[in-house]
Design a protein around this motif. Structure first.
Motif, PDB file in Angstrom:
ATOM      1  N   GLU A   5      66.961  10.987  83.553  1.00 39.48           N
ATOM      2  CA  GLU A   5      65.597  11.023  83.019  1.00 39.48           C
ATOM      3  C   GLU A   5      65.102  12.452  82.850  1.00 39.48           C
ATOM      4  O   GLU A   5      64.441  12.785  81.861  1.00 39.48           O
ATOM      5  CB  GLU A   5      64.669  10.239  83.940  1.00 39.48           C
ATOM      6  N   ARG A   6      65.417  13.310  83.824  1.00 43.27           N
ATOM      7  CA  ARG A   6      65.020  14.723  83.696  1.00 43.27           C
ATOM      8  C   ARG A   6      65.711  15.374  82.515  1.00 43.27           C
ATOM      9  O   ARG A   6      65.102  16.171  81.791  1.00 43.27           O
ATOM     10  CB  ARG A   6      65.352  15.468  84.996  1.00 43.27           C
ATOM     11  N   HIS A   8      66.814  13.872  79.767  1.00 42.42           N
ATOM     12  CA  HIS A   8      66.210  13.372  78.532  1.00 42.42           C
ATOM     13  C   HIS A   8      64.858  14.039  78.284  1.00 42.42           C
ATOM     14  O   HIS A   8      64.518  14.381  77.146  1.00 42.42           O
ATOM     15  CB  HIS A   8      66.036  11.854  78.614  1.00 42.42           C
ATOM     16  N   GLY A   9      64.072  14.211  79.353  1.00 39.93           N
ATOM     17  CA  GLY A   9      62.789  14.879  79.202  1.00 39.93           C
ATOM     18  C   GLY A   9      62.939  16.322  78.764  1.00 39.93           C
ATOM     19  O   GLY A   9      62.175  16.809  77.919  1.00 39.93           O
TER      20      GLY A   9
END
Length: 254
Positions: A5-6, A8-9
């Motif tokens: 998730e990090r 992708h962010g």
């Protein structure tokens, strides 16, 4: 999960930063040069709104997408089974691959006069140009993916006396899926370029027709709108196929 998730962010943030940088550079260049052939972002946005309101842009997008989808679909329909057959039947693959690579190296523009002579300047000609642009990347990537099946997996299948159909459907094709999806993504990109080329050289319709119209009349704000629309379509198509590629890889590893 949190690491993904990090990541992708971070990717989304970097993309937004690059986009802002490009728009800022465009705005500064237009302001500094003060050249009528380089419209400012605000002027281009206003032109885009006019093209939508007067009914020119969206029908052109629809025409181009129809030609692209049909041509790309025909290319996939032909190239996927042909590439699988060449990869699974090594003798056939080795016999045909010099001709396939020679055809892939030939500029598609070279075929356009012949296509016009044979098919005219209608929809059939445009579909043929798109088909020729998209077919070879799909075929060659499919062929390469199937041909490079892990020999240890094939040997294991033979040791348990697996049938040819089982080897083909459970080892060769699943193992080649990442290459196949990559070929589809590259073929889609080239197919979109071929769509515009076909519209420029044959029936002047769609986004290619608008490019010719506004380019020849030096209406650069409208011209930039068409270019940016093509870029946006390309991003949507390639990112959609990239998502499919990730899902395939995730399912394969799972």
């Amino acid at each position: 999960m949190q690491h993904a998730e990090r990541e992708h962010g971070m990717i989304a943030g970097l993309r937004a930063l690059v986009l802002v940088g490009l728009v800022t550079a465009w705005w500064v260049m237009a302001a500094v040069l003060d050249n009528p052939f380089i419209p400012a972002p605000a002027e281009t946005a206003a032109a885009g709104l006019r093209l939508i309101q007067n009914g020119q842009l969206l029908p052109a997008v629809g025409n181009s997408l129809l030609v692209f989808v049909l041509g790309f679909g025909l290319a996939a329909l032909v190239a996927l089974p042909a590439g699988v057959l060449m990869g699974a039947w090594r003798t056939l693959g080795r016999a045909l691959d010099p001709f396939a690579y020679a055809f892939a190296a030939t500029p598609r523009v070279a075929f356009i006069p012949l296509i016009i002579v044979l098919l005219g300047i209608g929809t059939e000609a445009k579909l043929t140009v798109v088909f020729l642009g998209a077919v070879m990347p799909i075929l060659l990537n499919t062929y390469s993916g199937v041909a490079q099946t892990d020999p240890s997996l094939l040997e294991m299948a033979r040791s348990v006396k697996a049938g040819r159909w089982d080897v083909f459907t459970r080892i060769m094709v699943p193992g080649a899926l990442p290459s196949i999806v990559t070929g589809l993504r590259i073929g889609a990109t080239i197919g979109l370029i071929s769509t515009v080329v076909a519209e420029l050289y044959t029936a002047v319709q769609g986004l290619g027709g608008l490019l010719a119209l506004y380019g020849n009349s030096f209406r650069m704000a409208e011209y930039f709108v068409v270019v940016l629309t093509l870029a946006a379509i390309g991003v949507v198509v390639t990112e959609s196929l990239r998502l499919v590629e990730k899902l395939v890889q995730r399912r394969r590893h799972g």
